[in-house]
Design a protein around this motif. Structure first.
Motif, PDB file in Angstrom:
ATOM      1  N   ARG B 136       0.852  -1.210   0.000  1.00 43.49           N
ATOM      2  CA  ARG B 136       0.000   0.000   0.000  1.00 43.49           C
ATOM      3  C   ARG B 136       0.882   1.253   0.000  1.00 43.49           C
ATOM      4  N   GLU B 139       2.367   1.738  -3.346  1.00 42.73           N
ATOM      5  CA  GLU B 139       1.345   2.252  -4.276  1.00 42.73           C
ATOM      6  C   GLU B 139       1.165   3.759  -4.126  1.00 42.73           C
ATOM      7  N   HIS B 143       1.476   6.185  -7.295  1.00 45.50           N
ATOM      8  CA  HIS B 143       0.318   6.966  -7.749  1.00 45.50           C
ATOM      9  C   HIS B 143       0.466   8.469  -7.494  1.00 45.50           C
ATOM     10  N   TRP B 201       1.215  -4.740 -11.624  1.00 52.81           N
ATOM     11  CA  TRP B 201       0.880  -3.899 -10.464  1.00 52.81           C
ATOM     12  C   TRP B 201       1.467  -2.504 -10.643  1.00 52.81           C
ATOM     13  N   ASP B 204      -0.357  -0.366 -12.913  1.00 48.96           N
ATOM     14  CA  ASP B 204      -1.776  -0.275 -12.541  1.00 48.96           C
ATOM     15  C   ASP B 204      -2.636  -1.247 -13.367  1.00 48.96           C
TER      16      ASP B 204
END
Lengths: 362, 362
Positions: B136, B139, B143, B201, B204
């Motif tokens: 997480r 990510e 992002h 991953w 995305d």
């Protein structure tokens, strides 16, 4: 200093500033002369780089090559001009330290190397990291079979963002590296060179049986390679991959993987710091019970530098030249041999890309 | 506990020991039953793993699947048996947590996923690292466009030495992973799976346009892939490479490279430590004057774990199942979608290898 090596610098490329700084650190070396295509440009380089007052300043390359006092030339000219000036240097009995990529083709490089060799002159390409003391320490690990075991894979990546780096001069297309008339290999020659060398180095310069480019290579509007990659395969199945790109933030990674351990550097071609550099060896790996992680022994080695890696390169080149000059040593063939091998790999990658990813046998 | 999810475990694979340990940590989960092909084997697994006394022990998979109390099956059977038992699970309305690689072919996986979906049942593959809190945090970096910028390259490597790891049972050939009748994808399915997932991953879950295997893939004597690699290319030219091998010491590296920074993990699939794990973000890279090194900002992030990553996976799966059961939630399609995408990449690699490194368009 009676035994110093008198260097002539052919051209005022940015990389020359880096070498000039280091030459000034070495008592065994003298920046004897600098040449550019115009006297004004050479004078301005001499002033900007605070060259010693006695340094000769020439407004043509020919004048410098004709100067009988010069022992060795450092040639940072665009790749397309290397053959012309190395052949002239050989004719005038100058040893040559040549910026990389040394040539556009393997044939070009062989012509240069043979001309120097025939005249008993030392050749060395400008691959600085080969001369960093860290490289010696990494070699000690590679050659100690109790550390990595048999090496089976090598992975190298060297990227930087050329549009950003050359922004002040108009981006990549305005730089030598973006112009096929000046440097035919683009990113492959500029930075892929180090990946190919790193791989050969890790395999103790044993040549691969084949080179196959990866799909996805990209070009700039002038037809110069901006990003690419390749897989190398050795006769017994050992492999290596590399990727290189002018499109991303800096990445300079080398990973050497053996049966019992691996070695890695995050800045193998140019240590992020000029003072301290490091590498890591991971060994004794095994699963933990119930896959609650894995065991590994990490050996983090640091090397402190007193002079930059390019100063170590110039020192080694000057030592070889001095020994040839005073009759205590001969030309060291290693430097031309590994330069030709590196060039062979790069040109095979280019040939593979141009032939639809065909596998090129070496 | 009234709202707990009752798990049935189909098979006594080594990986099941890992999940059982974690199930015991979770109050929302009950190890309701364990089945093996013989009662003795199931009993021995229950004893060795100190399963609760009330855990049912079955000497056949069918008995467990027939048990109406079971909410969900965890299936760590060899890949070749997945279709049979997932279809039986779907018919008996059991949710399925399936060990990877989920299937030998994309078609097999689609059959399973559709059967579960049609029955309103949750599917999830056993890719534990997807559920690690570190993932997480990584990510959040991926992002945040101010960190890496546009992602242009991903490089993944996952290796371990299978002969050493399975030495006690007779080496790789004696293990499921070395037997084409039990697991058709060898190293590609066992560990290349994580590389393919890591790449998807990082992008995305956008699918590549093509997959091309690298030369140098190797097989064991039974025809199972022992090492291989591939390059993936996206429609707009972004790329990824991965390599995987059963022949070397442990390597688990993921490197995500963007225009303005890069993210890397040295143990992305299974943190070396079950307690603390980390990753590194490098950004703001630029050359130092006269190439005396290069600037970079290093952001080293650590994550401390209270329960292992597979416990996080089971918790998420159980949460989805509980919500479906009590009517507050629906099947989460993400897990089957990304499982199919990962399988598509792996099978394209295999197809490319088998077709002389042909580029496979997806």
């Amino acid at each position: 200093m009676a035994h110093e090596i008198k260097f002539g610098i052919l051209g005022c490329a940015n990389i020359a500033r880096c070498l000039v700084r280091s030459m000034k650190l070495l008592p065994e070396v003298k920046i004897y002369a600098i040449a550019s295509r115009t006297l004004a440009k050479a004078q301005s380089f001499a002033a900007e780089n605070e060259l010693p007052e006695e340094t000769k300043v020439y407004g043509s390359y020919d004048e410098l090559v004709e100067d009988e006092e010069v022992d060795a030339l450092y040639i940072p000219l665009p790749t397309a001009f290397h053959v012309e000036w190395v052949l002239k240097a050989a004719a005038k009995k100058k040893h040559v330290l040549l910026e990389k990529p040394p040539a556009r083709t393997v044939e070009e490089l062989k012509v240069m190397v043979e001309a120097l060799d025939k005249n008993g002159l030392q050749y060395m390409d400008g691959t600085m990291w080969m001369h960093h003391p860290r490289t010696r320490k990494m070699e000690a690990v590679l050659h100690d079979s109790s550390r990595l075991g048999r090496i089976l894979e090598v992975h190298a990546t060297f990227n930087y963002h050329a549009e950003v780096a050359y922004n002040s001069i108009g981006g990549l297309t305005a730089d030598v590296r973006g112009n096929p008339d000046l440097d035919g290999l683009g990113a492959l020659g500029d930075i892929g060179w180090y990946c190919a060398r790193g791989i050969l180095w890790a395999y103790d310069y044993e040549m691969p049986a084949s080179v196959t480019a990866h799909p996805g290579a990209s070009y700039n509007e002038k037809g110069v390679i901006v990003s690419c990659g390749a897989t190398l395969v050795w006769p017994d199945g050992r492999t290596a991959t590399f990727t290189t790109s002018f499109n991303t933030s800096h990445v300079m990674k080398l990973l050497v993987v053996g049966e019992t351990g691996s070695l890695e550097s995050d800045d193998f071609t140019l240590p992020a710091s000029n003072v301290k550099s490091s590498f890591k060896v991971v060994s004794n790996t095994s699963w933990k019970d119930k896959l609650a992680g894995w065991h590994r022994t990490e050996d983090f080695q640091e090397v402190t530098l007193e002079i930059p890696q390019e100063a170590h390169m110039i020192r080694e080149f000057a030592r070889l030249v001095a020994n040839i000059r005073n009759g205590t040593g001969a030309v060291e063939p290693k430097w031309s041999e590994i330069s030709v091998k590196t060039q062979m790999v790069l040109n095979a990658v280019k040939q593979s890309i141009e032939n639809g990813l065909k596998t090129i046998n070496l």
